[in-house]
Scaffold this motif. Structure first.
Motif, PDB file in Angstrom:
ATOM      1  N   SER A 321       0.835  -1.205   0.000  1.00 60.25           N
ATOM      2  CA  SER A 321       0.000   0.000   0.000  1.00 60.25           C
ATOM      3  C   SER A 321       0.869   1.254   0.000  1.00 60.25           C
ATOM      4  N   LEU A 325       1.089   4.264  -2.791  1.00 62.35           N
ATOM      5  CA  LEU A 325       1.019   5.677  -2.441  1.00 62.35           C
ATOM      6  C   LEU A 325       2.236   6.430  -2.969  1.00 62.35           C
ATOM      7  N   THR A 329       2.183   9.701  -5.403  1.00 61.77           N
ATOM      8  CA  THR A 329       2.685  10.989  -4.925  1.00 61.77           C
ATOM      9  C   THR A 329       4.024  11.382  -5.547  1.00 61.77           C
TER      10      THR A 329
END
Length: 336
Positions: A321, A325, A329
């Motif tokens: 996870s 992310l 980002t």
């Protein structure tokens, strides 16, 4: 540079990192000799075939033949623990094998040079042994259980007090060298905590450009100046410790979240992008020699109970996870 030799160790899994280190060292310390303890035959075959100037590959079997007391510990330790056990003995092996070297410096294979290491040797001018502190950032005080100093850079001078300290460290690692904190010991690393008190001539390197790393730069002011990274408006970045960089699929991921470290535009574009480009180039160079070689994780999580397996599964899910992310980002860097 004939009076300085460097040494490291890695297997075929870390071959691209080792090659990136080698090329960065050659750029900033031209002609510096790097001795590599090849922890797998595949690694030795690849380095022999590449035939790189100023790189000396040594078979693990040849090192063990000269260090039977080190080799005798292999059956009692995990693979990573055995590699840690080898660190000081490998430095002594190179010191004996390179009689014209005044200094032998061990480097972790995930270091990368951005400038000449000369300022470190200037600082160690009267020393016999050099170690570099972790300099943990605020909030990471708990990391001190792994040691005040980092094995990423360790230097020994061909002088009685330096060799004495190195031999003491070698003996301690043979006695105990495990991948866990136990009392005042952790792997090969926490033994370094004792050296400044036990031996004369041990110097703690103060240059902030030595061993900048995810665990220590959060408290530092970093700026881009005159084509390089400057720390606290005073220290040029000499080398960065790219601990925890992993490639998965088409991206490189870093360990900054592990240490609650920021990932600024400067960090990404001036440090990590050059490093991952060097890794990608090294991967391409190594690929023809590693075609049929399986890539394995050496530092495996413990999985002896159902609780261990569940914990590892949760850890893996969290990692996936976080990587997702990081891609979203822009922290992850696309492989070139």
């Amino acid at each position: 540079m004939a009076n300085r030799a460097y040494c490291t160790y890695f297997d075929h899994n870390y071959l691209p990192r080792g090659l990136a280190l080698y090329h960065s060292l050659q750029r900033h310390a031209r002609g510096a000799e790097l001795w590599v303890l090849c922890l797998s035959e595949a690694c030795h075959r690849a380095l022999t075939a590449l035939d790189l100037p100023n790189l000396v590959p040594v078979r693990l079997a040849d090192f063990e033949g000269a260090n039977p007391d080190v080799a005798a510990t292999r059956s009692t330790r995990s693979l990573i623990e055995y590699y840690f056990t080898c660190s000081p003995a490998w430095m002594l092996f190179v010191l004996n094998g390179k009689p014209d070297a005044e200094w032998v410096t061990y480097l972790d294979s995930d270091l990368f040079f951005f400038a000449s290491p000369d300022p470190i040797y200037d600082e160690m001018k009267d020393a016999a042994f050099g170690i570099v502190p972790h300099r943990f950032a605020r909030g990471l005080e708990g990391q001190r259980r792994f040691g005040l100093y980092n094995v990423g850079w360790v230097s020994v001078r061909r002088r009685n007090d330096g060799v004495q300290a190195l031999r003491w460290w070698r003996e301690r690692c043979i006695e105990w060298c495990y991948d866990r904190v136990e009392g005042d010991r952790f792997a090969d690393q926490r033994y370094l905590d004792r050296l400044p008190e036990m031996f004369g001539g041990v110097h703690v390197i103060s240059h902030l450009g030595a061993n900048l790393a995810p665990w220590n730069f959060a408290d530092c002011d970093l700026q881009w100046k005159d084509g390089g990274v400057e720390i606290e408006r005073r220290y040029p970045l000499l080398f960065f410790h790219f601990y925890g960089v992993k490639r998965s699929g088409g991206y490189y991921f870093n360990s900054h979240r592990l240490y609650h470290a920021p990932f600024s535009s400067l960090m990404k574009h001036k440090l990590y992008e050059p490093y991952t480009a060097a890794l990608a180039e090294a991967e391409r160079a190594a690929a023809p020699y590693l075609k049929d070689q399986q890539i394995d994780t050496i530092r495996k999580p413990v999985a002896t109970t159902l609780g261990d397996r569940m914990s590892n599964a949760l850890r893996k899910a969290r990692m996936m996870s976080i990587r997702g992310l990081d891609i979203l980002t822009g922290r992850a860097i696309a492989a070139r």
